[in-house]
Design a protein around this motif. Structure first.
Motif, PDB file in Angstrom:
ATOM      1  N   ALA A 173      -1.262 -22.109   5.060  1.00 39.73           N
ATOM      2  CA  ALA A 173      -1.970 -21.901   6.331  1.00 39.73           C
ATOM      3  C   ALA A 173      -1.864 -23.127   7.230  1.00 39.73           C
ATOM      4  O   ALA A 173      -1.732 -24.256   6.769  1.00 39.73           O
ATOM      5  N   THR A 174      -1.937 -22.856   8.528  1.00 39.38           N
ATOM      6  CA  THR A 174      -1.978 -23.923   9.527  1.00 39.38           C
ATOM      7  C   THR A 174      -3.355 -24.013  10.172  1.00 39.38           C
ATOM      8  O   THR A 174      -3.625 -24.958  10.919  1.00 39.38           O
ATOM      9  N   GLY A 175      -4.221 -23.030   9.905  1.00 44.43           N
ATOM     10  CA  GLY A 175      -5.562 -23.029  10.460  1.00 44.43           C
ATOM     11  C   GLY A 175      -6.478 -22.121   9.673  1.00 44.43           C
ATOM     12  O   GLY A 175      -6.017 -21.253   8.915  1.00 44.43           O
ATOM     13  N   PHE A 176      -7.778 -22.312   9.857  1.00 41.96           N
ATOM     14  CA  PHE A 176      -8.774 -21.587   9.068  1.00 41.96           C
ATOM     15  C   PHE A 176      -9.973 -21.243   9.947  1.00 41.96           C
ATOM     16  O   PHE A 176     -10.433 -22.074  10.737  1.00 41.96           O
ATOM     17  N   ILE A 177     -10.461 -20.007   9.799  1.00 42.95           N
ATOM     18  CA  ILE A 177     -11.662 -19.565  10.512  1.00 42.95           C
ATOM     19  C   ILE A 177     -12.651 -19.028   9.490  1.00 42.95           C
ATOM     20  O   ILE A 177     -12.295 -18.205   8.646  1.00 42.95           O
ATOM     21  N   LEU A 178     -13.890 -19.491   9.584  1.00 41.13           N
ATOM     22  CA  LEU A 178     -14.957 -18.975   8.741  1.00 41.13           C
ATOM     23  C   LEU A 178     -15.978 -18.270   9.625  1.00 41.13           C
ATOM     24  O   LEU A 178     -16.531 -18.871  10.547  1.00 41.13           O
ATOM     25  N   LEU A 210       2.580 -14.450   2.001  1.00 40.92           N
ATOM     26  CA  LEU A 210       2.473 -15.855   2.408  1.00 40.92           C
ATOM     27  C   LEU A 210       3.789 -16.479   2.838  1.00 40.92           C
ATOM     28  O   LEU A 210       3.778 -17.499   3.519  1.00 40.92           O
ATOM     29  N   VAL A 211       4.917 -15.905   2.449  1.00 44.19           N
ATOM     30  CA  VAL A 211       6.208 -16.519   2.765  1.00 44.19           C
ATOM     31  C   VAL A 211       6.588 -16.366   4.231  1.00 44.19           C
ATOM     32  O   VAL A 211       7.465 -17.081   4.713  1.00 44.19           O
ATOM     33  N   GLY A 212       5.933 -15.486   4.946  1.00 44.89           N
ATOM     34  CA  GLY A 212       6.241 -15.293   6.363  1.00 44.89           C
ATOM     35  C   GLY A 212       5.954 -16.540   7.185  1.00 44.89           C
ATOM     36  O   GLY A 212       5.131 -17.380   6.822  1.00 44.89           O
ATOM     37  N   SER A 213       6.634 -16.655   8.315  1.00 51.52           N
ATOM     38  CA  SER A 213       6.466 -17.838   9.163  1.00 51.52           C
ATOM     39  C   SER A 213       5.232 -17.747  10.058  1.00 51.52           C
ATOM     40  O   SER A 213       4.761 -18.764  10.560  1.00 51.52           O
ATOM     41  N   LYS A 273      -1.849 -10.085  -6.886  1.00 51.17           N
ATOM     42  CA  LYS A 273      -1.343 -11.449  -6.696  1.00 51.17           C
ATOM     43  C   LYS A 273       0.092 -11.429  -6.176  1.00 51.17           C
ATOM     44  O   LYS A 273       0.442 -12.187  -5.271  1.00 51.17           O
ATOM     45  N   ALA A 274       0.925 -10.556  -6.710  1.00 52.88           N
ATOM     46  CA  ALA A 274       2.317 -10.463  -6.254  1.00 52.88           C
ATOM     47  C   ALA A 274       2.375 -10.035  -4.784  1.00 52.88           C
ATOM     48  O   ALA A 274       3.142 -10.606  -3.993  1.00 52.88           O
ATOM     49  N   LEU A 275       1.585  -9.040  -4.405  1.00 49.90           N
ATOM     50  CA  LEU A 275       1.553  -8.592  -3.003  1.00 49.90           C
ATOM     51  C   LEU A 275       1.016  -9.698  -2.098  1.00 49.90           C
ATOM     52  O   LEU A 275       1.559  -9.955  -1.018  1.00 49.90           O
ATOM     53  N   GLY A 294      -2.566 -22.891  14.943  1.00 53.64           N
ATOM     54  CA  GLY A 294      -1.180 -22.666  14.544  1.00 53.64           C
ATOM     55  C   GLY A 294      -0.838 -21.217  14.254  1.00 53.64           C
ATOM     56  O   GLY A 294      -1.625 -20.308  14.507  1.00 53.64           O
ATOM     57  N   PRO A 295       0.346 -20.997  13.643  1.00 54.52           N
ATOM     58  CA  PRO A 295       0.863 -19.639  13.461  1.00 54.52           C
ATOM     59  C   PRO A 295       0.494 -18.960  12.140  1.00 54.52           C
ATOM     60  O   PRO A 295       0.907 -17.834  11.890  1.00 54.52           O
ATOM     61  N   ARG A 296      -0.234 -19.635  11.261  1.00 58.22           N
ATOM     62  CA  ARG A 296      -0.628 -19.026   9.982  1.00 58.22           C
ATOM     63  C   ARG A 296      -2.115 -19.314   9.770  1.00 58.22           C
ATOM     64  O   ARG A 296      -2.506 -20.419   9.397  1.00 58.22           O
TER      65      ARG A 296
END
Length: 182
Positions: free
Chosen positions: A87-92, A65-68, A58-60, A7-9
């Motif tokens: 998030a829409t996906g995760f990579i480790l 995170l609000v971006g699409s 934390k504020a930064l 996905g996009p995030r």
């Protein structure tokens, strides 16, 4: 699982010097996603890695995170729940410790543009970082592995340099770093 499935995030985590910044940049260029390097948010530019206050970081972090669409690389586990919520996906990434150590020394000794570098700062060999790569990486690896199992998002675990190279190839990703990563 391919990049399209994520996905996009996308969140990327892994030990220090495992290739998170380089992978984030390659994904960003291939998919038109904004790249966020958490080290750059956590530390003050034009310093020798002086940390921001936890409130400012934390504020930064949360503002990004609000971006699409984005690809965020870095660990900072205390703020991981907020990232995973969006998030829409995760990579480790989990390359061997000798590879991480080699990459650290190389980035300190081979001067050039380093993705994810702190603005106005130079990487230099620090014993504290060497100890972190050699020592903390082992316990972090175990923690990341447990965490990875608990994540319900579409996810990819890349546990070797070959798996990472294959992920680049299968997804048509290109490294833009001025020197080769091993």
């Amino acid at each position: 699982m391919t990049l399209d499935d994520l996905g996009p995030r996308i969140c990327i985590m892994g030990p220090s010097n495992s290739g998170k910044s380089t992978l984030a940049d390659a994904i960003s260029r291939a998919r038109g996603l904004r790249t966020v390097h958490l080290d750059q948010l956590s530390h003050l530019p034009h310093t020798d890695w002086l940390s921001r206050s936890s409130e400012e970081f934390k504020a930064l972090h949360d503002a990004e995170l609000v971006g699409s669409s984005w690809v965020i690389e870095g660990n900072y586990s205390a703020l991981l729940p907020q990232r995973l919520e969006r998030a829409t996906g995760f990579i480790l990434l989990d390359v061997p410790t000798p590879v991480s150590l080699y990459r650290y020394l190389r980035r300190c000794w081979v001067k050039g543009v380093r993705l994810g570098a702190l603005e106005g700062s130079r990487d230099s060999v620090k014993w504290s970082m060497i100890r972190h790569i050699i020592g903390a990486t082992r316990s972090n690896r175990a923690r990341y592995k447990r965490m990875f199992g608990d994540i319900s998002l579409p996810k990819v675990g890349l546990t070797s340099t070959k798996a990472l190279a294959d992920f680049y190839r299968v997804n048509g990703l290109k490294r833009s770093c001025p020197y080769r990563h091993y």
